[in-house]
Enzyme design. Structure first.
Site, PDB file in Angstrom:
ATOM      1  N   ASP A  59       0.853  -1.184   0.000  1.00 42.37           N
ATOM      2  CA  ASP A  59       0.000   0.000   0.000  1.00 42.37           C
ATOM      3  C   ASP A  59       0.897   1.244   0.000  1.00 42.37           C
ATOM      4  OD1 ASP A  59      -2.162   1.643  -0.085  1.00 42.37           O
ATOM      5  OD2 ASP A  59      -3.232   0.720   1.578  1.00 42.37           O
TER       6      ASP A  59
HETATM    7  C1  BGC Z   1      -5.010   3.204  -0.040  1.00 41.32           C
HETATM    8  C2  BGC Z   1      -5.163   2.128  -1.088  1.00 41.32           C
HETATM    9  C3  BGC Z   1      -4.967   2.721  -2.461  1.00 41.32           C
HETATM   10  C4  BGC Z   1      -3.617   3.390  -2.512  1.00 41.32           C
HETATM   11  C5  BGC Z   1      -3.272   3.969  -3.865  1.00 41.32           C
HETATM   12  C6  BGC Z   1      -3.765   4.021  -0.223  1.00 41.32           C
HETATM   13  O1  BGC Z   1      -3.746   5.130   0.596  1.00 41.32           O
HETATM   14  O2  BGC Z   1      -5.011   2.588   1.244  1.00 41.32           O
HETATM   15  O3  BGC Z   1      -6.424   1.511  -0.969  1.00 41.32           O
HETATM   16  O4  BGC Z   1      -5.101   1.737  -3.435  1.00 41.32           O
HETATM   17  O5  BGC Z   1      -3.583   4.428  -1.559  1.00 41.32           O
HETATM   18  O6  BGC Z   1      -3.993   5.096  -4.137  1.00 41.32           O
END
Ligand code: BGC
Length: 723
Positions: free
Chosen positions: A265
């Site tokens: 993530d």
């Molecule tokens: C979120 C994810 C997301 C990623 C990319 C993160 O802050 O937890 O769900 O896919 O950002 O945008």
């Protein structure tokens, strides 16, 4: 991940053989692009880093032209010409938005779930996107957590069906096709159980909860062939998921057989330092790679930390190669080596876009739950002349998007005001917001209330801003924010005095706790965020053009103190008993939800009778047929959704009070009667024994079928398992 053709496998071997360490780390690095007036910018980097092979993957790049240009740099100007993997959060549509996942779950229709993912994939792929960070499969029983809107809600069974449908929808039949994109099942695992619903907080639950509740949707995604998985930001019992070798390598890869890409993530690898399990980027990178995380999203830990980690012997070159190979396999499967420009090559036709918006309107209307309608205030009369449309969400097109709007622009969303004007062209729509969504200014309340004087009915649009749910949007008070309650109470009072109905529509990414509104409004709708056609979708319900058919995907609390509240909870040695104070209950609130999971009304009424279970005694290999007669008792055509629950009466492990095992739908003309058949393969009734091994225990079970998890609404039959 499927088998590669021999020449594809040879190409990957050859590439790996030629890559420098820096180029390998580039394949394990994903950086974020943002847009400026002059075009895409890679945060903290430049296109030179693509040219040099130091960045092999991008997220947040929007627009086919920008995607093509970055791809051209990678393919034509980098030494090895490895194509970029371009990813984006396409959560509920790209330019055309459908309702967010939780609202879509309210349809209880896996084919619709698949279809919206397919359309989102086509639209995103036409913009050069090759991967979406979806589906989100975090089961959650906590509406304080803002991200509950992104996922399946409270039920693991729903999570499994959602996983299958979304993976099939995004990835299509052939991942290499120009209109398919790779799906990422996220966030592995247990993120939905953050302490007290507080975003990014610690998670701690039993291995039983892991295997019964939080893991099954991910197992279903793996079985459906999901291309990638994203570990959660959170820790599980002290071990951050990004570094959880036990869950990522042993459980996900070995036990579930996942051989795709693990993408971290956002910045999660570097955050291992803040978790307190790594001293610096070097240790953080080593921990994540050794746990099996292939791509580091934006933290730069792999880029900057892995060379030193390699020197210190914290990781091996073989481990790095293993991850690079997986990334190259994914790029191969996506057809990127064959033709890196196939996505984003052609504009979609106006007819395709119009049809997609039509679908968005249909799905939007089908996601709106009619929670109450005691005096049949809905549908509103078609001959209305003056309608008061009040509340801060009435003319808020941008908010209709809900969280995660990908490339959808606020001005392409249909507001409720616009939708109602189109639906009642002959009527005067008297509109005032009254108050802001949040904030303390109540100076507009009186003027809004005044509009009730001339109106024949009031539609009150209340709720949350789009950014009040989704990521980083936990709420300790999941109620109406700001001074909306004051507005609503003043409007209700005036409307009562004038004897005109007040229809309240709640826009939100979670069930809002509003028992006072449920008991006072003439009708209450959970509209969630209906997507780009919001105003038309709501108007379809208000006018009766469509009869509501959605069901709440969450047990709707009456008080924050009831959370977590869900139908699948286990019983007690002292079950709730109003006559016994030493029983499992609150002294100041009912145990029951305000609306049970599955609750939702329509403009007609159904009765269900005559539950038949055949055979009544079944062995492990059997499939039980469950029939129930359904009658449309009302004067409109309508669709009834029935849930199949099972209640084990006894087991070595205390059984949950209800387990969901199926959904069935039947559409009936007024007065018509039909039979709905549900199938229950006995093998599905396996549960986890005391040692967490699956067992099928002999004995009697209750088979329960009905419109919601409210026990009183269910017909009951018996099934004996002979094993
Ligand atoms: C979120 C994810 C997301 C990623 C990319 C993160 O802050 O937890 O769900 O896919 O950002 O945008």
């Amino acid at each position: 991940m499927g088998t590669l053709k021999p020449q594809e496998a040879r190409r990957i071997d050859a590439l790996l053989g030629r890559m420098s360490l820096a180029e390998k780390l580039g394949q394990l690095t994903m950086m974020a692009a943002t847009h400026t007036v002059t075009g895409p910018v890679i945060t903290g980097h430049s296109t030179d880093d693509i040219r040099s092979g130091r960045i092999g993957n991008l997220l947040n790049l929007i627009g086919a032209g920008a995607a093509r240009e970055m791809q051209r740099v990678a393919v034509e100007e980098s030494r090895l010409g490895v194509p970029l993997l371009i990813a984006l959060d396409v959560i509920h549509g790209h330019r055309t938005l459908f309702p967010p996942p939780l609202a879509e779950v309210a349809l209880f229709d896996p084919e619709a779930w698949r279809l919206t993912a397919r359309e989102a994939a086509r639209e995103a792929a036409a913009d050069g996107i090759a991967m979406t960070f979806a589906p989100m499969l975090d089961v959650s029983r906590d509406p304080r957590w803002g991200r509950i809107v992104e996922g399946p809600g409270e039920s693991a069974w729903v999570g499994r069906r959602l996983a299958e449908a979304k993976v099939r929808g995004f990835q299509g039949n052939d991942l290499a096709a120009a209109d398919s994109i790779a799906a990422v099942a996220k966030h592995f695992c247990g993120y939905g159980a953050v302490t007290a619903g507080r975003e990014y907080a610690s998670v701690d639950f039993s291995e039983r909860a892991l295997r019964e509740v939080y893991l099954p949707p991910f197992a279903a995604a793996v079985n459906a062939g999901v291309a990638a998985v994203m570990p959660a930001f959170t820790d599980l019992a002290g071990i951050p998921m990004t570094a959880h070798a036990g869950l990522l390598r042993r459980l996900l890869r070995l036990e579930l057989g996942f051989d795709g890409v693990l993408v971290s993530d956002y910045n999660a690898v570097a955050e291992l330092i803040r978790h307190g399990v790594a001293a610096d980027l070097i240790e953080a990178a080593a921990l994540a790679l050794r746990a099996g995380v292939d791509i580091d999203m934006v933290s730069g830990a792999y880029l900057h930390g892995l060379p030193a980690a390699l020197e210190r012997g914290l990781v091996s070159l073989a481990e790095i190669d293993e991850s690079v190979r997986r990334v190259l396999i994914l790029k191969t499967r996506l057809g990127l080596f064959e033709d890196p420009y196939r996505r984003g090559a052609a504009l979609e036709s106006a007819a395709t876009l119009a049809e997609r918006r039509r679908l968005a309107r249909e799905i939007g209307a089908r996601s709106i739950v009619l929670l109450t309608n005691p005096v049949e205030a809905l549908p509103l009369s078609g001959s209305l002349r003056r309608l008061a449309l009040l509340g801060p969400l009435a003319d808020a097109p941008g908010e209709m998007r809900g969280p995660w709007w990908s490339a959808a622009q606020p001005d392409t969303q249909v507001s409720v005001l616009a939708g109602l004007r189109a639906a009642w062209p002959q009527a005067r729509i008297l509109h005032a917001p009254g108050v802001e969504i949040a904030g303390e200014d109540g100076s507009g309340i009186a003027a809004a209330v005044e509009l009730c004087e001339a109106a024949e009915a009031v539609v009150l649009c209340l709720g949350e801003a789009a950014t009040m749910s989704g990521e980083a949007a936990s709420r300790a008070h999941p109620e109406l924010p700001g001074r909306q309650r004051e507005l609503a109470e003043a409007v209700l009072q005036r409307a009562r005095a004038r004897n005109i109905p007040v229809v309240a529509a709640l826009f939100s990414g979670r069930p809002l706790i509003v028992p006072w509104l449920a008991s006072q409004a003439s009708a209450l709708l959970a509209a969630w965020f209906p997507g780009c056609e919001a105003g038309h979708a709501l108007a379809d319900i208000l006018t009766g053009r469509a009869s509501p058919s959605a069901r709440t995907p969450i047990s709707w609390p009456r008080a924050v103190g009831q959370i977590p509240l869900y139908f699948g909870q286990r019983g007690s040695g002292r079950p709730a008993d109003p006559a016994n104070s030493y029983s499992s209950r609150y002294i100041d609130e009912s145990n029951e939800p305000l609306f049970a999971f599955g609750h939702g009304l329509s403009y007609t009424r159904f009765s269900i009778t005559n539950l038949r279970v055949r055979p009544e005694s079944a062995a492990a290999s059997a499939t039980v047929e469950i029939d129930v007669d359904v009658q449309n008792e009302g004067s409109r055509r309508g669709e009834e959704t029935l849930f199949l629950f099972v209640r084990r009466l006894q087991g070595r492990v205390a059984p949950p009070l209800l387990e969901l095992h199926g959904i069935g739908k039947i559409a009936l003309e007024p007065g018509a009667r039909g039979t709905l058949r549900l199938h229950l393969p006995v093998a599905e009734l396996r549960s986890l024994g005391p040692d967490l091994e699956p067992v099928l225990e002999p004995g009697e079970l209750e088979i329960l079928v009905g419109p919601s998890a409210d026990r009183a609404s269910l017909l009951a039959g018996r099934l004996t398992l002979v094993v």
